[in-house]
Design a protein around this motif. Structure first.
Motif, PDB file in Angstrom:
ATOM      1  N   ARG A 120      -5.259 -14.437  19.904  1.00 48.59           N
ATOM      2  CA  ARG A 120      -4.740 -15.130  20.641  1.00 48.59           C
ATOM      3  C   ARG A 120      -5.880 -16.428  21.742  1.00 48.59           C
ATOM      4  NH1 ARG A 120      -3.683 -10.389  24.467  1.00 48.59           N
ATOM      5  NH2 ARG A 120      -4.613  -9.216  23.072  1.00 48.59           N
ATOM      6  N   PRO A 121      -5.843 -16.922  22.484  1.00 49.23           N
ATOM      7  CA  PRO A 121      -7.119 -17.846  23.381  1.00 49.23           C
ATOM      8  C   PRO A 121      -7.740 -17.234  23.752  1.00 49.23           C
ATOM      9  CG  PRO A 121      -5.148 -18.883  23.563  1.00 49.23           C
ATOM     10  CD  PRO A 121      -4.968 -17.641  22.852  1.00 49.23           C
ATOM     11  N   ALA A 122      -8.648 -16.883  24.600  1.00 53.68           N
ATOM     12  CA  ALA A 122      -9.599 -16.954  25.750  1.00 53.68           C
ATOM     13  C   ALA A 122      -8.796 -17.421  26.898  1.00 53.68           C
ATOM     14  CB  ALA A 122     -10.882 -17.045  26.015  1.00 53.68           C
ATOM     15  N   THR A 123      -7.605 -18.028  27.046  1.00 57.26           N
ATOM     16  CA  THR A 123      -7.744 -19.221  28.232  1.00 57.26           C
ATOM     17  C   THR A 123      -6.738 -18.339  29.270  1.00 57.26           C
ATOM     18  OG1 THR A 123      -8.528 -20.917  27.950  1.00 57.26           O
ATOM     19  CG2 THR A 123      -7.111 -21.187  29.714  1.00 57.26           C
ATOM     20  N   PRO A 124      -6.308 -17.157  29.844  1.00 56.67           N
ATOM     21  CA  PRO A 124      -5.694 -16.882  30.893  1.00 56.67           C
ATOM     22  C   PRO A 124      -4.050 -17.867  31.315  1.00 56.67           C
ATOM     23  CG  PRO A 124      -7.270 -16.397  32.045  1.00 56.67           C
ATOM     24  CD  PRO A 124      -7.369 -17.791  31.247  1.00 56.67           C
ATOM     25  N   GLY A 125      -3.389 -16.942  30.768  1.00 52.41           N
ATOM     26  CA  GLY A 125      -1.915 -17.829  30.851  1.00 52.41           C
ATOM     27  C   GLY A 125      -1.361 -18.781  30.368  1.00 52.41           C
ATOM     28  N   ALA A 126      -2.403 -19.413  28.741  1.00 51.67           N
ATOM     29  CA  ALA A 126      -1.996 -20.294  28.185  1.00 51.67           C
ATOM     30  C   ALA A 126      -0.725 -19.717  27.495  1.00 51.67           C
ATOM     31  CB  ALA A 126      -3.139 -20.299  27.215  1.00 51.67           C
ATOM     32  N   ARG A 127      -0.063 -20.899  27.185  1.00 50.64           N
ATOM     33  CA  ARG A 127       1.593 -20.789  26.951  1.00 50.64           C
ATOM     34  C   ARG A 127       1.372 -21.142  25.293  1.00 50.64           C
ATOM     35  NH1 ARG A 127       6.223 -21.564  29.734  1.00 50.64           N
ATOM     36  NH2 ARG A 127       6.806 -22.143  27.980  1.00 50.64           N
ATOM     37  N   VAL A 128       1.385 -20.396  24.678  1.00 54.88           N
ATOM     38  CA  VAL A 128       1.549 -19.759  23.254  1.00 54.88           C
ATOM     39  C   VAL A 128       2.147 -19.139  22.431  1.00 54.88           C
ATOM     40  CG1 VAL A 128      -1.375 -19.520  23.527  1.00 54.88           C
ATOM     41  CG2 VAL A 128       0.056 -17.711  23.359  1.00 54.88           C
ATOM     42  N   ARG A 129       2.588 -19.323  21.497  1.00 56.86           N
ATOM     43  CA  ARG A 129       3.382 -18.770  20.615  1.00 56.86           C
ATOM     44  C   ARG A 129       2.892 -17.800  19.277  1.00 56.86           C
ATOM     45  NH1 ARG A 129       6.430 -22.993  17.453  1.00 56.86           N
ATOM     46  NH2 ARG A 129       4.773 -23.970  17.973  1.00 56.86           N
ATOM     47  N   ILE A 130       2.825 -16.128  19.436  1.00 54.68           N
ATOM     48  CA  ILE A 130       2.349 -15.708  18.120  1.00 54.68           C
ATOM     49  C   ILE A 130       3.327 -15.115  17.333  1.00 54.68           C
ATOM     50  CG2 ILE A 130       1.049 -13.150  18.147  1.00 54.68           C
ATOM     51  CD1 ILE A 130      -0.416 -14.974  19.926  1.00 54.68           C
ATOM     52  N   LYS A 131       2.961 -15.568  15.921  1.00 54.97           N
ATOM     53  CA  LYS A 131       3.372 -15.260  15.209  1.00 54.97           C
ATOM     54  C   LYS A 131       2.879 -14.705  13.891  1.00 54.97           C
ATOM     55  CE  LYS A 131       6.121 -19.887  15.240  1.00 54.97           C
ATOM     56  NZ  LYS A 131       7.272 -20.895  14.037  1.00 54.97           N
ATOM     57  N   ASP A 169     -18.283 -24.269  21.275  1.00 60.10           N
ATOM     58  CA  ASP A 169     -16.820 -24.068  22.518  1.00 60.10           C
ATOM     59  C   ASP A 169     -15.079 -24.809  21.572  1.00 60.10           C
ATOM     60  OD1 ASP A 169     -17.902 -26.327  23.874  1.00 60.10           O
ATOM     61  OD2 ASP A 169     -17.784 -27.395  22.301  1.00 60.10           O
ATOM     62  N   LEU A 170     -15.123 -23.597  20.165  1.00 59.99           N
ATOM     63  CA  LEU A 170     -14.050 -23.853  19.809  1.00 59.99           C
ATOM     64  C   LEU A 170     -13.446 -21.760  19.829  1.00 59.99           C
ATOM     65  CD1 LEU A 170     -11.330 -23.988  17.835  1.00 59.99           C
ATOM     66  CD2 LEU A 170     -12.887 -23.899  15.588  1.00 59.99           C
ATOM     67  N   THR A 171     -15.126 -21.513  19.525  1.00 59.11           N
ATOM     68  CA  THR A 171     -15.183 -20.026  19.460  1.00 59.11           C
ATOM     69  C   THR A 171     -14.941 -18.959  20.862  1.00 59.11           C
ATOM     70  OG1 THR A 171     -17.562 -19.453  19.632  1.00 59.11           O
ATOM     71  CG2 THR A 171     -16.481 -19.382  17.119  1.00 59.11           C
ATOM     72  N   ARG A 172     -15.695 -20.252  21.424  1.00 56.88           N
ATOM     73  CA  ARG A 172     -14.995 -19.640  23.192  1.00 56.88           C
ATOM     74  C   ARG A 172     -13.922 -19.703  23.841  1.00 56.88           C
ATOM     75  NH1 ARG A 172     -17.834 -23.558  26.034  1.00 56.88           N
ATOM     76  NH2 ARG A 172     -19.951 -22.938  25.394  1.00 56.88           N
ATOM     77  N   ALA A 173     -13.374 -21.280  23.101  1.00 59.19           N
ATOM     78  CA  ALA A 173     -11.275 -21.039  23.343  1.00 59.19           C
ATOM     79  C   ALA A 173     -10.892 -19.904  22.642  1.00 59.19           C
ATOM     80  CB  ALA A 173     -11.085 -22.007  22.541  1.00 59.19           C
ATOM     81  N   PHE A 174     -11.643 -19.384  21.353  1.00 52.64           N
ATOM     82  CA  PHE A 174     -10.662 -18.549  20.163  1.00 52.64           C
ATOM     83  C   PHE A 174     -12.510 -17.220  19.812  1.00 52.64           C
ATOM     84  CE2 PHE A 174      -7.729 -22.069  20.218  1.00 52.64           C
ATOM     85  CZ  PHE A 174      -6.475 -21.964  20.102  1.00 52.64           C
ATOM     86  N   PRO A 175     -12.317 -16.674  20.451  1.00 53.59           N
ATOM     87  CA  PRO A 175     -12.922 -15.438  20.133  1.00 53.59           C
ATOM     88  C   PRO A 175     -12.951 -15.250  19.125  1.00 53.59           C
ATOM     89  CG  PRO A 175     -11.566 -14.695  23.034  1.00 53.59           C
ATOM     90  CD  PRO A 175     -11.037 -16.008  21.946  1.00 53.59           C
ATOM     91  N   ALA A 176     -11.801 -14.601  18.587  1.00 59.67           N
ATOM     92  CA  ALA A 176     -11.572 -14.614  17.365  1.00 59.67           C
ATOM     93  C   ALA A 176     -12.336 -15.148  15.826  1.00 59.67           C
ATOM     94  CB  ALA A 176      -9.754 -14.788  16.386  1.00 59.67           C
ATOM     95  N   LEU A 177     -11.908 -16.541  15.826  1.00 56.39           N
ATOM     96  CA  LEU A 177     -13.113 -17.066  15.081  1.00 56.39           C
ATOM     97  C   LEU A 177     -15.082 -16.915  14.790  1.00 56.39           C
ATOM     98  CD1 LEU A 177     -11.498 -20.336  15.773  1.00 56.39           C
ATOM     99  CD2 LEU A 177     -11.241 -18.989  13.743  1.00 56.39           C
ATOM    100  N   LEU A 178     -15.120 -16.160  16.080  1.00 63.37           N
ATOM    101  CA  LEU A 178     -16.821 -15.594  15.682  1.00 63.37           C
ATOM    102  C   LEU A 178     -17.098 -14.789  14.681  1.00 63.37           C
ATOM    103  CD1 LEU A 178     -16.988 -14.299  19.644  1.00 63.37           C
ATOM    104  CD2 LEU A 178     -18.541 -16.152  18.469  1.00 63.37           C
ATOM    105  N   GLN A 179     -16.088 -13.957  14.147  1.00 61.68           N
ATOM    106  CA  GLN A 179     -16.153 -13.140  12.768  1.00 61.68           C
ATOM    107  C   GLN A 179     -16.190 -14.062  11.618  1.00 61.68           C
ATOM    108  OE1 GLN A 179     -12.580 -10.493  12.174  1.00 61.68           O
ATOM    109  NE2 GLN A 179     -11.761 -10.731  14.400  1.00 61.68           N
ATOM    110  N   ALA A 180     -16.132 -15.437  11.234  1.00 66.49           N
ATOM    111  CA  ALA A 180     -16.406 -16.356  10.080  1.00 66.49           C
ATOM    112  C   ALA A 180     -18.055 -17.107  10.489  1.00 66.49           C
ATOM    113  CB  ALA A 180     -15.119 -17.927  11.093  1.00 66.49           C
TER     114      ALA A 180
END
Length: 291
Positions: A120-131, A169-180
Motif C-alpha cells: 500500500r502507498p503511504a498517502t492516506p485516502g489514496a484510491r488503490v486496488r490491491i490484488k 521519493d519513490l520509497t517515501r510513497a511506497f515504503p515497502a520498496l525500502l526492502q530493495a
C-alpha cells in the motif's frame, strides 16, 4: 476489483483472490494479427479434449492497445529484489484513454514471503486496488506441468510526469520498496530505455464448471520503437472470494486443460521466463531475478 475498505485492510496478510494461468509464447508467431486466431484454434481443440466449454466474446479479436513502461534503478535494485514498478497507458483509436495506471508489485515464489509485503502507498485516502494473485507458469525444464509465483499488487492512477523521481521519493510513497536497499539519491529510469506496445485480444471465457468461468486473453508485446515482437502470452484468470467455494472437480479440469494446452501448443511455448523477465533480459546488462 472494487476499491473497498475490506480489501485494503486485508493487506499485508491478504489471501489469494485470483488464479491466473499464463503461457509465454514465441514472438515469431505474432508477426501479424493472424497469430491470435491460430493460437485460439489450438486453445479450442485442447478445451474440447478436457471437457472445457468455450465462450467466444463478441468482438473477440478486436485489438486493445496499451503502452507498458518499467522503471528501476540503473542496477535493477527493485526487480533483483522481486519488486516491479510499471506504468501502463491505455489507448483508443490511437489516442490516450484515461489516466495511466501505476502498478507496484512484489512477486515471489513463496506465498508467505509475498503475503507479508505491504504494497500500500503511504498517502492516506489514496484510491488503490490491491490484488493478490497466484500465477501459474509452465515448469522451467519442460512442458506439461506448472509452477507458482505469488503477486501482491497495488494499482492506482498516476499522471505520467509524476513517475520522474528519485528512489527517495519513490520509497517515501511506497515504503515497502525500502526492502530493495536502493541508494536513496539514485533516480529511477525507464528499464532498457524500452517502451513496450501491448496488443491484446479479449477472446472470451473458458468455463470449467460450477461457475468457474475464466476471462481469457491473448497478447503480444512489441518493441514500440521498431515494432518487433518480444513475446506473446496466453492467459486465463478467475477471481473468487473464498477458496472454500471452489469445487475440486473444476480446479482439476482447469489444471488438466493447462497441462494439455502446453503439449498441444509445444511449438509456440517459451519456458523459464515472464514478460517482465524478457524485458529485463534484453541487452548486455541482465537482471539477477530469474522468475
Amino acid at each position: 476489483m472494487n476499491e473497498t475498505a475490506v480489501e485494503v485492510l486485508n493487506t499485508p496478510y491478504s489471501d489469494v483472490h485470483y488464479y491466473e494461468c499464463k503461457i509465454i509464447l514465441q514472438p515469431h508467431h505474432f508477426i501479424t494479427a493472424k497469430g491470435f486466431k491460430e493460437f485460439w484454434s489450438i486453445v479450442c481443440r485442447s478445451a474440447k479434449k478436457c471437457g472445457v466449454k468455450v465462450r467466444e466474446a463478441e468482438g473477440a479479436f478486436d485489438n486493445h492497445v496499451r503502452e507498458v513502461l518499467f522503471f528501476d534503478t540503473p542496477g535493477f535494485d527493485l526487480y533483483n529484489n522481486h519488486f516491479i514498478v510499471r506504468l501502463r497507458s491505455f489507448y483508443k483509436d490511437g489516442w490516450p484513454d484515461g489516466m495511466p495506471e501505476l502498478t507496484v508489485k512484489f512477486r515471489h515464489p513463496d506465498f508467505e514471503t509475498a503475503a507479508a509485503v505491504d504494497v500500500r502507498p503511504a498517502t492516506p485516502g489514496a484510491r488503490v486496488r490491491i490484488k493478490f494473485k497466484q500465477e501459474l507458469l509452465p515448469l522451467r525444464e519442460g512442458l506439461g506441468g506448472f509452477r507458482s509465483i505469488y503477486s501482491h499488487n497495488c494499482v492506482l492512477a498516476t499522471p505520467r510526469e509524476q513517475i520522474d523521481m528519485a528512489v527517495e521519493d519513490l520509497t517515501r510513497a511506497f515504503p515497502a520498496l525500502l526492502q530493495a536497499g536502493a541508494k536513496s539519491d539514485e533516480r529511477i529510469a525507464l528499464v532498457k530505455d524500452l517502451a513496450v506496445e501491448e496488443v491484446q485480444v479479449n477472446v472470451g471465457e473458458l468455463q470449467f464448471g460450477h461457475g468457474i468461468n475464466a476471462k481469457t486473453t491473448i497478447a503480444v508485446w512489441r518493441n514500440r520503437q521498431h515494432e518487433r515482437p518480444l513475446c506473446g502470452e496466453f492467459a486465463f484468470q478467475y477471481k473468487f472470494d473464498r477458496r472454500e467455494d471452489l469445487k475440486r472437480e473444476s480446479i482439476d479440469r482447469a489444471v488438466e486443460f493447462y497441462k494439455t494446452l502446453q503439449m498441444d501448443a509445444y511449438e509456440w511455448v517459451t519456458l523459464g521466463t515472464t514478460k517482465t523477465g524478457i524485458v529485463y533480459g534484453l541487452g548486455n546488462h541482465a537482471s539477477t531475478n530469474r522468475e
